[in-house]
Design a protein around this motif. Sequence first.
Motif, PDB file in Angstrom:
ATOM      1  N   PRO A 293      40.409  49.906  52.381  1.00 15.97           N
ATOM      2  CA  PRO A 293      39.755  50.453  51.189  1.00 15.97           C
ATOM      3  C   PRO A 293      40.219  49.747  49.927  1.00 15.97           C
ATOM      4  CG  PRO A 293      40.559  52.210  52.618  1.00 15.97           C
ATOM      5  CD  PRO A 293      41.124  50.930  53.153  1.00 15.97           C
ATOM      6  N   PRO A 294      39.336  49.545  48.936  1.00 15.79           N
ATOM      7  CA  PRO A 294      39.740  48.861  47.701  1.00 15.79           C
ATOM      8  C   PRO A 294      40.835  49.608  46.955  1.00 15.79           C
ATOM      9  CG  PRO A 294      37.567  49.879  47.467  1.00 15.79           C
ATOM     10  CD  PRO A 294      37.919  49.941  48.918  1.00 15.79           C
ATOM     11  N   GLU A 295      40.962  50.909  47.203  1.00 13.98           N
ATOM     12  CA  GLU A 295      41.990  51.689  46.513  1.00 13.98           C
ATOM     13  C   GLU A 295      43.393  51.169  46.799  1.00 13.98           C
ATOM     14  OE1 GLU A 295      38.338  54.107  46.845  1.00 13.98           O
ATOM     15  OE2 GLU A 295      39.533  52.953  48.282  1.00 13.98           O
ATOM     16  N   ALA A 317      41.438  51.670  30.678  1.00 15.14           N
ATOM     17  CA  ALA A 317      40.040  52.117  30.682  1.00 15.14           C
ATOM     18  C   ALA A 317      39.089  50.928  30.727  1.00 15.14           C
ATOM     19  CB  ALA A 317      39.768  52.982  29.447  1.00 15.14           C
ATOM     20  N   GLN A 318      39.419  49.849  30.005  1.00 12.30           N
ATOM     21  CA  GLN A 318      38.603  48.634  30.055  1.00 12.30           C
ATOM     22  C   GLN A 318      38.624  48.034  31.454  1.00 12.30           C
ATOM     23  OE1 GLN A 318      40.126  46.060  27.001  1.00 12.30           O
ATOM     24  NE2 GLN A 318      39.373  47.324  25.319  1.00 12.30           N
ATOM     25  N   PHE A 319      39.794  48.074  32.100  1.00 16.05           N
ATOM     26  CA  PHE A 319      39.911  47.565  33.475  1.00 16.05           C
ATOM     27  C   PHE A 319      39.010  48.361  34.424  1.00 16.05           C
ATOM     28  CE2 PHE A 319      41.947  48.194  37.627  1.00 16.05           C
ATOM     29  CZ  PHE A 319      41.985  46.896  38.102  1.00 16.05           C
ATOM     30  N   VAL A 320      39.029  49.688  34.288  1.00 18.00           N
ATOM     31  CA  VAL A 320      38.207  50.536  35.150  1.00 18.00           C
ATOM     32  C   VAL A 320      36.729  50.223  34.957  1.00 18.00           C
ATOM     33  CG1 VAL A 320      37.472  52.916  35.568  1.00 18.00           C
ATOM     34  CG2 VAL A 320      39.915  52.376  35.315  1.00 18.00           C
ATOM     35  N   THR A 321      36.328  50.060  33.696  1.00 15.43           N
ATOM     36  CA  THR A 321      34.919  49.752  33.412  1.00 15.43           C
ATOM     37  C   THR A 321      34.528  48.410  34.020  1.00 15.43           C
ATOM     38  OG1 THR A 321      35.003  51.018  31.358  1.00 15.43           O
ATOM     39  CG2 THR A 321      33.228  49.388  31.585  1.00 15.43           C
ATOM     40  N   ALA A 322      35.392  47.414  33.856  1.00 17.40           N
ATOM     41  CA  ALA A 322      35.087  46.081  34.379  1.00 17.40           C
ATOM     42  C   ALA A 322      35.041  46.080  35.898  1.00 17.40           C
ATOM     43  CB  ALA A 322      36.122  45.070  33.882  1.00 17.40           C
ATOM     44  N   TYR A 323      35.783  46.994  36.517  1.00 16.51           N
ATOM     45  CA  TYR A 323      35.827  47.046  37.975  1.00 16.51           C
ATOM     46  C   TYR A 323      34.650  47.820  38.567  1.00 16.51           C
ATOM     47  CZ  TYR A 323      38.216  46.540  42.452  1.00 16.51           C
ATOM     48  OH  TYR A 323      38.545  46.171  43.725  1.00 16.51           O
ATOM     49  N   GLY A 324      33.786  48.318  37.720  1.00 21.68           N
ATOM     50  CA  GLY A 324      32.623  49.070  38.224  1.00 21.68           C
ATOM     51  C   GLY A 324      32.789  50.569  38.073  1.00 21.68           C
ATOM     52  N   ASP A 325      33.526  50.993  37.026  1.00 15.53           N
ATOM     53  CA  ASP A 325      33.759  52.421  36.767  1.00 15.53           C
ATOM     54  C   ASP A 325      34.450  53.096  37.953  1.00 15.53           C
ATOM     55  OD1 ASP A 325      32.678  52.433  34.169  1.00 15.53           O
ATOM     56  OD2 ASP A 325      30.651  52.511  34.986  1.00 15.53           O
ATOM     57  N   THR A 326      35.341  52.339  38.615  1.00 15.30           N
ATOM     58  CA  THR A 326      36.105  52.883  39.728  1.00 15.30           C
ATOM     59  C   THR A 326      37.550  53.089  39.293  1.00 15.30           C
ATOM     60  OG1 THR A 326      34.717  51.766  41.364  1.00 15.30           O
ATOM     61  CG2 THR A 326      36.892  52.504  42.092  1.00 15.30           C
ATOM     62  N   ASP A 327      37.962  54.363  39.200  1.00 14.88           N
ATOM     63  CA  ASP A 327      39.341  54.689  38.837  1.00 14.88           C
ATOM     64  C   ASP A 327      40.056  55.175  40.086  1.00 14.88           C
ATOM     65  OD1 ASP A 327      41.737  55.566  37.829  1.00 14.88           O
ATOM     66  OD2 ASP A 327      40.864  56.528  36.063  1.00 14.88           O
ATOM     67  N   VAL A 328      41.014  54.396  40.560  1.00 19.16           N
ATOM     68  CA  VAL A 328      41.694  54.715  41.800  1.00 19.16           C
ATOM     69  C   VAL A 328      42.421  56.055  41.722  1.00 19.16           C
ATOM     70  CG1 VAL A 328      43.852  53.544  41.212  1.00 19.16           C
ATOM     71  CG2 VAL A 328      43.142  53.708  43.613  1.00 19.16           C
ATOM     72  N   ARG A 329      42.674  56.550  40.525  1.00 19.18           N
ATOM     73  CA  ARG A 329      43.369  57.832  40.392  1.00 19.18           C
ATOM     74  C   ARG A 329      42.517  58.991  40.893  1.00 19.18           C
ATOM     75  NH1 ARG A 329      45.225  57.369  34.195  1.00 19.18           N
ATOM     76  NH2 ARG A 329      42.992  56.844  34.094  1.00 19.18           N
TER      77      ARG A 329
END
Length: 395
Positions: A293-295, A317-329
């Motif tokens: 899994p990418p997580e 937050a910028q990282f999450v947006t750039a990654y496709g709005d995927t927040d591993v948290r």
Amino acid sequence: MDDATADMLNSRRVPVVRLDLADFPETLKVCARLDDRGLAGQIRTATRIAELDQVRAVYWRRPQPYAAPEGVPDQQARWCVEEARYGLGGILASLPGAHYVNHPWRNRDAEYKPAQLAMAAGCGFDVPPTLLTNDLAAARAFVHEHERVVYKPLRSTDYHNEHGQALTVWVDEVNPEALHDGIAATMHLFQRRISSVADLRITAVGEQVFTVRIDGSPGVDWRRHYDALSYTLIDTPPELAERVRAYLDAFGLVFGAFDFGLDVDGRAWAGNIARTADGQFYLLDLDSAAVGPPEWDLTSTAVKVSTTATIPPGEYAQFVTAYGDTDVRDYDGFEVMRGIRELRMTTYAIQTAIDHPHTAPEAGHRVACLRGLNGPRPWTWTAVPHPPGSPGPTV
């Protein structure tokens, strides 16, 4: 100079004299005169004579070291070598009408790896995180911070085994378990490994810059795998050629050969995305990505905001947006993955504190955090400091 180049020059009726510094004084005879008219005289090899004031070009390429005659005792031999270096070396560096490729003193100035890296950064090249140290704790901390690190020798120095066989110290990936107290014996260069899809050999002579793409290397140092390589002549990106010329000009060089990963035209170590010389984009470091899994890959970055507070929330937050709005948290298994990462960071701090007690407070702080004694996250862990006065960044 190789035979093919000498033959080509001879075919054009250009007289060529080839010599090696190690030939002196056994088979190389020198008679130089200096007066108010300048330098003149002769250098004689076994087959050629060069008039010093008639030399018009010098191609200086990796001569063997100065040597003393066989049988001379050690102390006298060292004296002979130094006299040859400053005598013959001074003559060869002062030929009045010669164009040098490169002048030996400019080569000398440019052969120091730290100076090369500093100049490269000043000329616009992206330089991977690098540590020069003789401190074991600093080396371990650097490897811990960057995970995949290579060791690079600072100079190509003669090295032989007990049988007299010449050996080479290659660029190679560091095994953290192999780091030991021998690091204290001299200076070592460690650098974050930047995986690449291919390599570039760039050769600059005067205003001309040539680039060859090298494919097929199965290891870190392509020079170990010549039989597996293929070569393609490609156009040099203009901005890369400009940086190469700026680097050579800064050192006063006419000729230079440069080795880069193909990702050199982009920042390969920023997010592991590289723009290559032909304008394509590649995802790098696949050999260090998790299979699953990418997580599993994203947890390390999330820990830097949720545990250590080393990444500001806005940047994350910028990282999450750039990654496709995927927040591993938001991942159900995040707490387990985060706990594994925190435990690894804590045990490393404890290991460092064993050899360097001044790091014990940070190690104790991390242990207390894991035991629930320091309140909720983020705990604002700080880098494990190095001993006072030691080189390298804190980790």
